[in-house]
Design a protein around this motif. Structure first.
Motif, short mmCIF file in Angstrom:
data_model
loop_
_atom_site.label_atom_id
_atom_site.label_comp_id
_atom_site.label_asym_id
_atom_site.label_seq_id
_atom_site.Cartn_x
_atom_site.Cartn_y
_atom_site.Cartn_z
N TYR A 39 0.79 -1.23 0.00
CA TYR A 39 0.00 0.00 0.00
C TYR A 39 0.83 1.28 0.00
N LEU A 40 2.13 1.18 0.20
CA LEU A 40 2.96 2.38 0.26
C LEU A 40 3.04 3.03 -1.11
N ASP A 41 2.98 4.35 -1.11
CA ASP A 41 3.05 5.12 -2.36
C ASP A 41 3.71 6.46 -2.06
N ILE A 48 4.89 10.19 5.90
CA ILE A 48 5.75 9.52 6.89
C ILE A 48 7.01 10.34 7.13
N LYS A 49 7.60 10.90 6.07
CA LYS A 49 8.81 11.72 6.22
C LYS A 49 8.55 12.92 7.14
N LYS A 50 7.34 13.46 7.07
CA LYS A 50 6.97 14.58 7.94
C LYS A 50 7.06 14.18 9.42
N LEU A 51 6.77 12.92 9.71
CA LEU A 51 6.83 12.43 11.09
C LEU A 51 8.26 12.13 11.54
N MET A 52 9.21 12.17 10.61
CA MET A 52 10.58 11.82 10.93
C MET A 52 11.46 13.03 11.22
N THR A 175 -4.32 8.44 0.99
CA THR A 175 -3.41 8.18 -0.10
C THR A 175 -4.14 7.44 -1.23
N PRO A 176 -3.58 7.48 -2.43
CA PRO A 176 -4.22 6.77 -3.55
C PRO A 176 -4.41 5.28 -3.30
#
Length: 197
Positions: A39-41, A48-52, A175-176
């Motif tokens: 499911y990752l896109d 997710i990068k925003k959370l890192m 997400t799509p």
């Protein structure tokens, strides 16, 4: 006081076990490890990068062991992961080669860290630890990355003993591929009432 922020991959039926790889956590004969991969896109990676962003981290023993084995060699994808303090809840571990690691023994130790000065504390994975934090009303925010699957078996994020509490939805991204990323902020006591038609 520092905020404790829970970040979790979760199925529609609340399973958090083994999201990343087929052999990540096979305890209890769990056969569905790696359920996030299909499911990752691009949209989910951006969220997710925003959370890192740089932070300190509170991890359970098993999640810490996986992180310590992987992230020191792959910090180019997660800048700051090596610099943040890693607080590890464990009754058995007390040393690590991963820099900035501090071991905690119990919830009282977590409460002391929460009351100290410093950056927000992110909790990634660590299902058993999250249940203890929820039971002791120590969670300020919850980020759920909810995947469009049900598994029907496996470890759940919300277990017996979770303290009744109210949260406010402050962000929502879809997400799509059907992942819904939800940010909830602790907003007070649980309220009840009657539905009127």
């Amino acid at each position: 006081m520092r905020k404790i922020i829970v970040i979790s991959d979760i199925t529609l039926d609340g399973v958090v076990q083994g999201p990343g790889e087929p052999d990540e956590d096979m305890s209890g004969d769990f056969k569905y490890g790696g359920w996030v991969a299909p499911y990752l896109d691009e949209v989910s990676f951006k969220a997710i990068k925003k959370l890192m962003d740089p932070a300190d981290y509170l991890l359970g023993r098993k999640t810490f062991a996986m992180f310590a084995n992987y992230w020191p060699k792959h910090a180019d994808f997660w800048p700051g992961i090596n610099d943040g303090t890693k607080y590890v809840m464990s009754e058995t571990m007390d040393t690590s080669d991963w820099k900035n690691t501090v071991f905690l023994r119990n919830i009282a130790d977590v409460e002391k860290v929460k009351k100290s000065e410093g950056s927000d504390i992110q909790v990634w994975g660590s299902g058993n630890l999250v249940q203890s934090l929820l039971k002791n009303d120590l969670v300020d925010e919850v980020w759920l990355k909810m995947y469009p699957v049900t598994i029907g078996t496996g470890k759940k994020l919300f277990g017996e003993g979770t303290m009744p509490a109210a949260y406010t939805l402050t962000e929502c991204t879809s997400t799509p591929n059907g992942i819904v990323i939800l940010k909830y902020v602790r907003s007070g006591e649980l309220k009840t009432g009657a539905v009127e038609v």
